[in-house]
Design a protein around this motif. Sequence first.
Motif, PDB file in Angstrom:
ATOM      1  N   ASP A  56      -6.562   4.195   6.849  1.00 52.14           N
ATOM      2  CA  ASP A  56      -6.293   2.887   6.277  1.00 52.14           C
ATOM      3  C   ASP A  56      -6.635   1.863   7.355  1.00 52.14           C
ATOM      4  N   ILE A  57      -7.136   0.710   6.966  1.00 49.61           N
ATOM      5  CA  ILE A  57      -7.459  -0.327   7.952  1.00 49.61           C
ATOM      6  C   ILE A  57      -6.190  -1.002   8.454  1.00 49.61           C
ATOM      7  N   ASN A  58      -5.281  -1.313   7.531  1.00 50.26           N
ATOM      8  CA  ASN A  58      -4.058  -2.034   7.893  1.00 50.26           C
ATOM      9  C   ASN A  58      -2.928  -1.058   8.173  1.00 50.26           C
ATOM     10  N   SER A  63      -4.380  -0.661  14.657  1.00 54.61           N
ATOM     11  CA  SER A  63      -5.064  -0.792  13.362  1.00 54.61           C
ATOM     12  C   SER A  63      -6.030   0.365  13.153  1.00 54.61           C
ATOM     13  N   SER A  84      -9.169   1.112   2.167  1.00 53.08           N
ATOM     14  CA  SER A  84      -8.480  -0.175   2.208  1.00 53.08           C
ATOM     15  C   SER A  84      -8.797  -1.018   0.986  1.00 53.08           C
ATOM     16  N   PHE A  86      -8.929  -4.159   1.573  1.00 50.09           N
ATOM     17  CA  PHE A  86      -9.466  -5.336   2.250  1.00 50.09           C
ATOM     18  C   PHE A  86     -10.656  -5.011   3.141  1.00 50.09           C
TER      19      PHE A  86
END
Length: 124
Positions: A56-58, A63, A84, A86
């Motif tokens: 996951d990016i977040n 990160s 993600s 985003f």
Amino acid sequence: MEAASLRILVVEDNDSLLEILCEMLGSLGYQTVAATSGEEALEHLRSGSFSVLLADINLPGISGIDLATMAIEMNSAIRIIFSSGFGYLVSDRLDFDFVLLNKPYYIHELAHAVSNSVRQMSEQ
């Protein structure tokens, strides 16, 4: 490369989604190791060998992008898949190859992302 020989480090801070991802990848024949944070994933990266990082990016703390950068520094052959909602925000700012899975996605999209990553490995 055989699916059973691929080890995938899956990093997701949502426990339910992490479990589902590992089950989906397992049903496709891949070996998975789960981590709920970038810090935990780094421990796994230091102690084991992985073909693919699915992150996951977040993430809280480190990160997904920073984790991927560190993973590549440790093992330049590792393939990166970001998961993600985003991802489009960073897709043109990174200086390494990756596959982007936009949440939500289906198992066939996950399978395609992993197979693209494996194909990249065999082309190098």
